[in-house]
Every structure is written in C-alpha cells, then in structure tokens.
Design an enzyme around this catalytic site. Structure first.
Site, PDB file in Angstrom:
ATOM      1  CG  ASP A  72      98.267  39.298 -14.350  1.00  0.00           C
ATOM      2  OD1 ASP A  72      97.917  38.780 -15.434  1.00  0.00           O
ATOM      3  OD2 ASP A  72      98.390  40.526 -14.186  1.00  0.00           O
ATOM      4  CE  LYS A 129      94.853  41.965 -19.779  1.00  0.00           C
ATOM      5  NZ  LYS A 129      96.062  42.354 -19.063  1.00  0.00           N
ATOM      6  CD  GLN A 188      98.193  45.454 -18.705  1.00  0.00           C
ATOM      7  OE1 GLN A 188      97.272  44.745 -18.311  1.00  0.00           O
ATOM      8  NE2 GLN A 188      99.018  45.070 -19.659  1.00  0.00           N
TER       9      GLN A 188
HETATM   10  N1  GUN Z   1     101.696  43.252 -19.510  1.00  0.00           N
HETATM   11  C1  GUN Z   1     101.932  42.424 -20.544  1.00  0.00           C
HETATM   12  N2  GUN Z   1     101.286  41.239 -20.353  1.00  0.00           N
HETATM   13  C2  GUN Z   1     100.672  41.350 -19.158  1.00  0.00           C
HETATM   14  C3  GUN Z   1      99.852  40.460 -18.407  1.00  0.00           C
HETATM   15  O1  GUN Z   1      99.579  39.316 -18.774  1.00  0.00           O
HETATM   16  N3  GUN Z   1      99.383  40.940 -17.232  1.00  0.00           N
HETATM   17  C4  GUN Z   1      99.682  42.185 -16.773  1.00  0.00           C
HETATM   18  N4  GUN Z   1      99.187  42.570 -15.597  1.00  0.00           N
HETATM   19  N5  GUN Z   1     100.432  43.024 -17.442  1.00  0.00           N
HETATM   20  C5  GUN Z   1     100.917  42.612 -18.623  1.00  0.00           C
END
Ligand code: GUN
Length: 294
Positions: A119, A52, A96
């Site tokens: 998110d 990311k 995350q």
């Molecule tokens: N863990 C697995 N997928 C995601 C996501 O799309 N966002 C976040 N913050 N954590 C994750």
C-alpha cells in the site's frame, strides 16, 4: 472530451501482469502472494477487499484474506501483522482502512514490514517516495499517474489543483505530480477544508484531482474550458429503487462538467479499477524484489 477509461486500462495492466506471472510459473518460480487484513464488516471495505482477492485469482496470484471481527483488539491485530511480516510465503499485504475506532491506525501501519507494504503507507515508503527513491507508491495515486501516462495527457508545466489532503490520495498525488518525469512536472496547488475561495483556485486549474468524498461537489462553473478531471470520490448514495440499495457516485457533477473537459474519469470505471491494478503491480514488484534477495 475523452473518457479516461480506467476499467479498460486496468484490464490491460492486469493482462500484462498475468503474462509475467505465467512466465514465473514456467521458470518454476513462486508466484506473487498478496494478503489482505480486514477488521470488521464495513460494506465498502468488504467490496474493495473482495474485489482485490478476486483480481488476484484472475491473474494467477495467490491470495489470502484474513477477516477479523470488529472487536479485535489492537494487540491481536499487531500479532497478525507480525505473523505476516515473518511469513516467507507472503510477498505483500495490506491492512484495509479505516480500522475500528479503538485501534490506533498509525501504530498498525508502522508495524508493517516496509518490504511487504504494497500500500506504500509506511513512513519509510512514503519518505522514499517524497525523495524520488524507489519505493512502493500508494495504489490510488500510482493509478492516477499511470492513467495519465497511458493517455499521454500533457501535465508538464500545467497547473494541477488537488482537492483534499488525505494521506492515501491528496498528499501523495501532490508530491508525485510535482516530481520530474512523465505525467508529472506539474505546478501543484493542494486545497482542503480550510482553503478560502476554492472556486477561484479551481478556475485556474489545467488539471483537477478531486479526492473529497462529497457527491457532485465540483460543478461546471468551477472549472475552465479544456480542464482535465480526475475524480477520486467514491460515495455510496442510498437509493431504494436499486437492488443493492445504493448507487456509486463521484465528487464531480459529470453531466455538467464533462462537456467542458478535455479528459475526464468516470465514476465508477475510472480511478477505482486502476487502484486495484496498481496494488497488484506493487505485489508483483514485491515478489521480484524478494526473489532477487533470495
Ligand atoms: N481504504 C481506502 N483506500 C484504501 C487503500 O488503498 N488501501 C487500504 N489498505 N485501505 C484503503
């Protein structure tokens, strides 16, 4: 059979965003700034967050990684979240998941400012999404919708079977695909671990979205001819013969199922890269909304 090439489409989306960022710069505006909070050292999470942050650099966003130790207390994490909410330089951020077991995930997600929740996990955004209001749509389901849209996959009136009811994928994609609009208007069935005779249901599916996390779970005898397959599973399978010590595989037995499919996403290179592109898209939207608000 046509491959739904998430890598290619995600690169197109990133190029489109990069053009907008360049225009923002030309106008002398602040560029979007995404922050990511990572607690602990989970291998997959480190990979995702690293990816990311790298993508941000590539398209001209600013990015900040806040990497906290595994033993970080819930209240220290909440302090970080509050600081991000109050920092005017940050347009959007993610925490995350999964978080270490001693931290209440729901409490943390509730503390995120909905205007910075790129998110789309805060109940305000999730609720708005369910009510067809403008919001941040969670990146993975948003990526699936965008992939279907760009390949002009016909979803209207089709039977979509979702496998898995997670808050991140299964639940939101079932809502989105039943809404009105392009890549939607589907008749959705959501299935999960308590579903009886799953095969009899997947055999009726025009579209299968599998978000289960069990390698090679979906076999050829579980789907009909011409099915559209969206494989959201990303599992690391230990493999000593590889340099990394593992390989990545999806929920779908690709070799078996792909000959029967009209469209199919590969793993890797399908839904995964789309998730990152849509997170960036949400961050761009957050920047634009903050700019308008002054
Ligand atoms: N863990 C697995 N997928 C995601 C996501 O799309 N966002 C976040 N913050 N954590 C994750």
């Amino acid at each position: 059979m046509e491959i739904l090439d998430g890598k290619k489409v995600s690169n197109q989306i990133k190029d489109e965003i990069a053009v907008e960022v360049a225009q923002m710069k030309e106008r002398g505006e602040k560029v979007p700034h995404l922050a990511a909070v990572l607690v602990g050292n989970d291998g997959a999470s480190l990979t995702y967050v690293g990816s990311k942050v790298r993508s941000c650099k590539k398209i001209g966003f600013e990015s900040t990684l806040i990497h906290l130790p595994e033993e970080t207390s819930e209240s220290d994490l909440l302090t970080q979240v509050k600081a991000l909410n109050e920092n005017p330089d940050i347009d959007g951020y993610i925490v995350q998941l999964p978080l270490p077991k001693h931290i209440d995930e729901q409490k943390v997600l509730m503390a995120v400012d909905p205007d910075k929740d790129v998110d789309g996990f805060h109940p305000t955004n999730f609720g708005k999404m369910a009510l067809d209001m403008e919001s941040f749509i969670p990146a993975t389901p948003y990526g699936i919708m965008e992939l279907l849209r760009r390949y002009n996959v016909d979803t209207s009136g089709k039977h979509t079977v979702v496998i898995g009811r997670s808050h991140i994928v299964g639940r939101p994609i079932s809502i989105l695909m039943s809404q009105k609009g392009k890549a939607a208007d589907s008749t959705v069935t959501i299935t999960h671990s308590r579903t009886k005779d799953l095969k009899s249901i997947t055999l009726q599916a025009d579209i299968v979205v599998s978000a289960l996390g069990v390698p090679d779970f979906l076999k050829a005898d579980m789907v009909k001819e011409g099915v559209v397959i969206i494989d959201v599973g990303i599992t690391r399978v230990p493999d000593e013969s590889r340099e990394r010590g593992y390989y990545i595989t999806g929920d779908v037995d690709f070799d078996e199922v792909s000959p029967k499919a009209s469209y199919i996403t590969p793993v890797p290179g399908g839904v995964g890269p789309m998730t990152i592109a849509m997170l960036l898209k949400n961050t761009l939207l957050a920047r634009e909304r903050h700019h308008k608000m002054g």
